[in-house]
Design a protein around this motif. Sequence first.
Motif, PDB file in Angstrom:
ATOM      1  N   SER A 153      32.848  54.134  -3.754  1.00 23.31           N
ATOM      2  CA  SER A 153      33.252  52.716  -3.746  1.00 23.31           C
ATOM      3  C   SER A 153      34.181  52.430  -2.571  1.00 23.31           C
ATOM      4  O   SER A 153      34.063  51.394  -1.906  1.00 23.31           O
TER       5      SER A 153
ATOM      6  N   ARG B 238      20.091  54.266 -14.923  1.00 21.86           N
ATOM      7  CA  ARG B 238      20.226  55.212 -16.031  1.00 21.86           C
ATOM      8  C   ARG B 238      20.500  54.509 -17.354  1.00 21.86           C
ATOM      9  O   ARG B 238      20.308  55.076 -18.416  1.00 21.86           O
TER      10      ARG B 238
ATOM     11  N   TRP C  99      12.387  49.077  -8.121  1.00 21.89           N
ATOM     12  CA  TRP C  99      13.672  48.971  -8.816  1.00 21.89           C
ATOM     13  C   TRP C  99      14.722  48.355  -7.886  1.00 21.89           C
ATOM     14  O   TRP C  99      15.457  47.435  -8.266  1.00 21.89           O
TER      15      TRP C  99
ATOM     16  N   LYS D 259      29.402  59.892 -14.462  1.00 19.91           N
ATOM     17  CA  LYS D 259      29.900  60.445 -13.202  1.00 19.91           C
ATOM     18  C   LYS D 259      31.425  60.598 -13.213  1.00 19.91           C
ATOM     19  O   LYS D 259      31.966  61.318 -12.393  1.00 19.91           O
TER      20      LYS D 259
ATOM     21  N   ASN E 227      24.929  55.135 -13.359  1.00 17.78           N
ATOM     22  CA  ASN E 227      24.067  54.340 -12.484  1.00 17.78           C
ATOM     23  C   ASN E 227      23.286  53.321 -13.322  1.00 17.78           C
ATOM     24  O   ASN E 227      22.856  53.617 -14.439  1.00 17.78           O
ATOM     25  N   SER E 228      23.074  52.130 -12.748  1.00 12.69           N
ATOM     26  CA  SER E 228      22.464  51.056 -13.531  1.00 12.69           C
ATOM     27  C   SER E 228      21.051  51.415 -14.016  1.00 12.69           C
ATOM     28  O   SER E 228      20.654  51.014 -15.112  1.00 12.69           O
TER      29      SER E 228
ATOM     30  N   TRP F  65      11.113  53.439  -7.054  1.00 17.78           N
ATOM     31  CA  TRP F  65      12.488  53.093  -6.682  1.00 17.78           C
ATOM     32  C   TRP F  65      12.540  51.946  -5.683  1.00 17.78           C
ATOM     33  O   TRP F  65      13.559  51.248  -5.587  1.00 17.78           O
TER      34      TRP F  65
ATOM     35  N   GLU G 120      16.844  44.964  -8.429  1.00 12.92           N
ATOM     36  CA  GLU G 120      18.305  45.025  -8.515  1.00 12.92           C
ATOM     37  C   GLU G 120      18.952  44.130  -7.442  1.00 12.92           C
ATOM     38  O   GLU G 120      19.925  43.419  -7.718  1.00 12.92           O
TER      39      GLU G 120
ATOM     40  N   HIS H 221      25.899  51.848  -3.844  1.00 12.39           N
ATOM     41  CA  HIS H 221      25.912  53.282  -3.543  1.00 12.39           C
ATOM     42  C   HIS H 221      25.125  54.025  -4.602  1.00 12.39           C
ATOM     43  O   HIS H 221      25.020  53.590  -5.747  1.00 12.39           O
ATOM     44  N   HIS H 222      24.534  55.121  -4.188  1.00 14.36           N
ATOM     45  CA  HIS H 222      23.818  55.982  -5.120  1.00 14.36           C
ATOM     46  C   HIS H 222      23.691  57.361  -4.486  1.00 14.36           C
ATOM     47  O   HIS H 222      23.306  57.484  -3.309  1.00 14.36           O
TER      48      HIS H 222
ATOM     49  N   GLU I  50      18.858  62.633 -10.672  1.00 16.16           N
ATOM     50  CA  GLU I  50      18.614  61.618 -11.695  1.00 16.16           C
ATOM     51  C   GLU I  50      17.419  60.723 -11.352  1.00 16.16           C
ATOM     52  O   GLU I  50      16.914  60.025 -12.223  1.00 16.16           O
TER      53      GLU I  50
ATOM     54  N   PHE J  97      20.136  40.816 -16.540  1.00 16.14           N
ATOM     55  CA  PHE J  97      19.184  41.688 -15.841  1.00 16.14           C
ATOM     56  C   PHE J  97      18.133  42.183 -16.835  1.00 16.14           C
ATOM     57  O   PHE J  97      18.196  43.300 -17.324  1.00 16.14           O
TER      58      PHE J  97
ATOM     59  N   PHE K  59      24.800  61.211 -18.264  1.00 17.30           N
ATOM     60  CA  PHE K  59      24.654  60.270 -17.146  1.00 17.30           C
ATOM     61  C   PHE K  59      25.993  59.880 -16.525  1.00 17.30           C
ATOM     62  O   PHE K  59      26.039  59.113 -15.573  1.00 17.30           O
TER      63      PHE K  59
ATOM     64  N   LYS L  26      30.943  55.089 -14.616  1.00 24.31           N
ATOM     65  CA  LYS L  26      30.189  55.215 -13.358  1.00 24.31           C
ATOM     66  C   LYS L  26      28.751  55.676 -13.583  1.00 24.31           C
ATOM     67  O   LYS L  26      28.189  56.436 -12.780  1.00 24.31           O
TER      68      LYS L  26
ATOM     69  N   ASP M 184      20.837  44.171 -22.349  1.00 22.98           N
ATOM     70  CA  ASP M 184      21.666  43.612 -21.284  1.00 22.98           C
ATOM     71  C   ASP M 184      23.083  43.323 -21.762  1.00 22.98           C
ATOM     72  O   ASP M 184      24.004  43.272 -20.956  1.00 22.98           O
TER      73      ASP M 184
END
Lengths: 82, 230
Positions: B158, A43, B51, A19, A40-41, B48, B55, B206-207, B14, B70, A17, A38, A65
């Motif tokens: 970023s 993941r 999600w 990056k 992804n949250s 998504w 988020e 970002h994704h 992913e 979270f 996962f 990096k 968490d």
Amino acid sequence: MTRDEIFAKVVEIVKPFVKNEDALAAVTDDTNILEDLKVNSARLVDIILNFEDEFDIEVEDEDADAVNTVGDAVALILEKLS
Amino acid sequence: MLVGNDVVDLRDSESQPEALHSRFDARVFTAAEREALGVSAAPHVLRWTLWAAKESAYKIAKKLDPTVRFLWREFSTHPMGEGWLVVVHGPHSFDVRVSRTDEWVHSVATHSSARHCSSTHGSARHGSARQDWAPLRSAGSSVGAGVERLTRSDADPSSAVRKFARAAVGSRVECPPSQIRIAAERGIPVAFWRERRLSVDLSLSHHGRFVAWAYGDCVIPDDRRGFAAA
């Protein structure tokens, strides 16, 4: 299972996962999974579930968490296995 | 007004259902959300969307209380009509505007009364879109947001999202982007104009191939006009 073995297994689980390969190459206990690697949250959910499967443990959402760094993950798994 | 946003690249490898752990949905979604996924004709998009709504609401909750965690299922989503959801977390509710294309889902959460604002959406062209919430006259506030596709020159997402956010905030306060600086304080983006912190709430995300941003109220500094042309 030793701490070093758990650390290695955690890195192996996180690796797909990641990056930021440079950060992974220099991974330590202090490496932040989201910010440094990096990941992804979303993941992070899969990573936690893979911890459960690999180590045969149950990780509560509250515990999940609190996993920010690789060291946090290792400490959590050690605690669950003890 | 506090804002939070999240973007999901629906075609990122992913994000695909086969890439997710078999217990992903059970871990993240409430029983009602899983029921909705079960009967949805487009579960991938809905997954998504939910999600992203959670988020984006979490990002505001964290601003309200830095100790908030979270815990995915504790941010419950409730559909309010086409493109709108409410996310409830404890005593707080967050209004979430969701926009979608075939390629991405973008959610923008605001705290409290934004549900009643009118909105105008830019048409999605080449995978990008701009959104401008019409000013909330009663509250004297507005929300701006956008999604952009990364280009080959955007090596770091970023940096790219900060570039776009500088342009958006600069446009809002009528300053060149070069006069806007965006930094992070405890992980929360903040904007500066000529090293003076601007009174604007920001959210960046970002994704995959996309970056997105949102900003809330933006108070234009009284003396800005004197500097803007400099």
